[in-house]
Design a protein around this motif. Structure first.
Motif, PDB file in Angstrom:
ATOM      1  N   GLY A  30       0.815  -1.209   0.000  1.00  0.00           N
ATOM      2  CA  GLY A  30       0.000   0.000   0.000  1.00  0.00           C
ATOM      3  C   GLY A  30       0.845   1.254   0.000  1.00  0.00           C
ATOM      4  O   GLY A  30       0.566   2.222  -0.735  1.00  0.00           O
ATOM      5  N   LEU A  31       1.900   1.272   0.808  1.00  0.00           N
ATOM      6  CA  LEU A  31       2.802   2.418   0.842  1.00  0.00           C
ATOM      7  C   LEU A  31       3.489   2.619  -0.508  1.00  0.00           C
ATOM      8  O   LEU A  31       3.666   3.750  -0.977  1.00  0.00           O
ATOM      9  N   GLY A  32       3.860   1.515  -1.152  1.00  0.00           N
ATOM     10  CA  GLY A  32       4.491   1.600  -2.461  1.00  0.00           C
ATOM     11  C   GLY A  32       3.554   2.178  -3.515  1.00  0.00           C
ATOM     12  O   GLY A  32       3.971   2.965  -4.368  1.00  0.00           O
ATOM     13  N   VAL A  33       2.284   1.785  -3.481  1.00  0.00           N
ATOM     14  CA  VAL A  33       1.302   2.312  -4.431  1.00  0.00           C
ATOM     15  C   VAL A  33       1.152   3.818  -4.252  1.00  0.00           C
ATOM     16  O   VAL A  33       1.108   4.583  -5.237  1.00  0.00           O
TER      17      VAL A  33
ATOM     18  N   THR B 111      -7.778   7.213  -7.038  1.00  0.00           N
ATOM     19  CA  THR B 111      -8.137   5.814  -6.803  1.00  0.00           C
ATOM     20  C   THR B 111      -6.955   5.023  -6.259  1.00  0.00           C
ATOM     21  O   THR B 111      -7.104   4.211  -5.332  1.00  0.00           O
ATOM     22  N   LEU B 112      -5.785   5.259  -6.822  1.00  0.00           N
ATOM     23  CA  LEU B 112      -4.598   4.542  -6.352  1.00  0.00           C
ATOM     24  C   LEU B 112      -4.242   4.946  -4.919  1.00  0.00           C
ATOM     25  O   LEU B 112      -3.862   4.095  -4.100  1.00  0.00           O
TER      26      LEU B 112
ATOM     27  N   THR C 159      -6.759   3.284  -2.651  1.00  0.00           N
ATOM     28  CA  THR C 159      -6.485   1.850  -2.540  1.00  0.00           C
ATOM     29  C   THR C 159      -5.254   1.587  -1.680  1.00  0.00           C
ATOM     30  O   THR C 159      -5.246   0.683  -0.832  1.00  0.00           O
ATOM     31  N   GLY C 160      -4.190   2.378  -1.903  1.00  0.00           N
ATOM     32  CA  GLY C 160      -2.984   2.181  -1.121  1.00  0.00           C
ATOM     33  C   GLY C 160      -3.200   2.415   0.362  1.00  0.00           C
ATOM     34  O   GLY C 160      -2.750   1.632   1.207  1.00  0.00           O
ATOM     35  N   TYR C 161      -3.937   3.465   0.700  1.00  0.00           N
ATOM     36  CA  TYR C 161      -4.202   3.732   2.108  1.00  0.00           C
ATOM     37  C   TYR C 161      -5.174   2.715   2.697  1.00  0.00           C
ATOM     38  O   TYR C 161      -5.053   2.342   3.882  1.00  0.00           O
TER      39      TYR C 161
END
Length: 365
Positions: free
Chosen positions: A12-15, A83-84, A87-89
């Protein structure tokens, strides 16, 4: 289970980090740095528009459809970024114990859009909520400040395009640019044209490499295009230097150099192949018969021409070879309206050069 949660948090952090890097490259960095997310969005939207504006339709319909391509792509890009981030969070919320996954998505959306209807408990979750709210506001603020600069560049570019119609006709041609100047104001008036368009090319070089989406913004009038205007002025200067018997000046030479460098720099961003150091004798898309026709037409219109037509053709081809390939590729990419010596030799209905499809595959993998 702990390992899974750590893995999900890192993903998630990477996204989120990838999204912020994409937004920074697109909106902040003043140079053409490819961003995978933006590239995927623009090519994906283009494929949809390609279906809508198929080659079986008239150019007028394709132009009306493609006029929405760049604005819609920018909106889709913003949606993709948001959206990304959401989703990541959501993945990070889930990794920190928010259950079920739907609740993690709700908490993420509430924080991202600063709605405040979902409250989180604990220091770690609260810090995540603060950072996500900040990112959401920053993304929206960046896009809001980006749009005025984008449309300012578009407006200045189109002033030059519209002004050219007065001097070079519609569609514009280099031959008519010379003939009209000779008839109305004298060939000396072209020196100002060369100087103005050298500045125009420098401006387009800077804005269209810093903000590549500008390449796809179409002119207010469907029969005008920045790339066909560029081709007409470059051809006019190449014809003037090679064929017109007028006092020697370096202004058209420098204008041609500014022009082909600008087109090459834009082509570099899109991965278009061209020879950076072509030989003067390399083939070009203009035939000798087409050159002879233009030469004869200018002579018949009273333009003083150099007597050695063979030398004139070789000199013209030696100038044209510097921008021939990139001019045609950019006309293909932008689906430019029909214009002599540029978009008229691009296959109709060809939307995405193969090099872009290869770049898309590399971005995805």
């Amino acid at each position: 289970m702990v390992a899974v949660r750590v893995f999900v948090f890192v993903v998630g952090l990477g996204v989120v980090a990838l999204t912020l890097a994409s937004a920074s490259r697109t909106l902040l960095v003043p140079r053409a740095i490819p961003a995978a997310i933006a590239r995927v969005v623009f090519i994906g939207v283009r494929l949809i528009f390609r279906i809508r504006a198929g080659s079986r339709h008239s150019y007028e319909r394709r132009d009306r459809t493609m006029a929405f391509y760049a604005p819609v792509s920018l909106l889709v890009l913003l949606v993709a970024w948001l959206t990304l981030v959401l989703t990541g969070y959501a993945a990070m919320y889930w990794a920190l114990g928010v259950r079920p996954i739907w609740q993690a998505i709700v908490d993420s959306g509430s924080s991202l859009f600063t709605l405040g209807f979902a409250r989180v408990e604990g220091v770690a979750l609260t810090l995540l909520a603060f950072t996500e709210a900040g990112i959401g506001l920053v993304l929206l603020a960046l896009l809001i400040t980006y749009l005025p600069a984008l449309y300012s560049g578009f407006s200045r570019r189109e002033q030059g395009v519209a002004k050219l119609e007065v001097r070079a006709g519609n569609p514009p041609t280099g031959r008519y640019l010379i003939e009209l100047a000779n008839e109305v104001t004298g060939l000396g008036s072209l020196q100002r044209v060369w100087n103005d368009w050298e500045d125009w090319f420098v401006f387009v070089d800077e804005t269209h490499t810093s903000n590549p989406s500008l390449v796809f913004f179409r002119s207010p009038h469907p029969d005008q295009s920045w790339i066909t205007a560029a081709g007409a002025v470059l051809d006019g200067a190449a014809l003037f230097v090679s064929s017109v018997d007028a006092p020697r000046s370096s202004d058209p030479d420098f204008m041609i150099r500014a022009g082909y460098l600008a087109l090459r720099h834009i082509a570099d961003f899109f991965g278009m192949p061209y020879d950076p150091d072509p030989a003067p004798t390399d083939p070009i898309s203009i035939s000798r018969a087409e050159f002879d026709e233009a030469y004869g037409h200018m002579a018949a219109a009273g333009v003083p021409m150099k007597p050695d037509r063979e030398r004139a053709w070789l000199d013209f081809a030696g100038w044209r070879v510097n921008y021939d390939t990139v001019l045609l590729e950019l006309a293909r990419l932008t689906i430019a309206p029909l214009a002599p010596w540029s978009s008229d030799r691009v296959p109709r209905g060809e939307f995405t050069p193969p090099i872009l499809r290869r770049r898309l595959r590399r971005s995805v993998h």
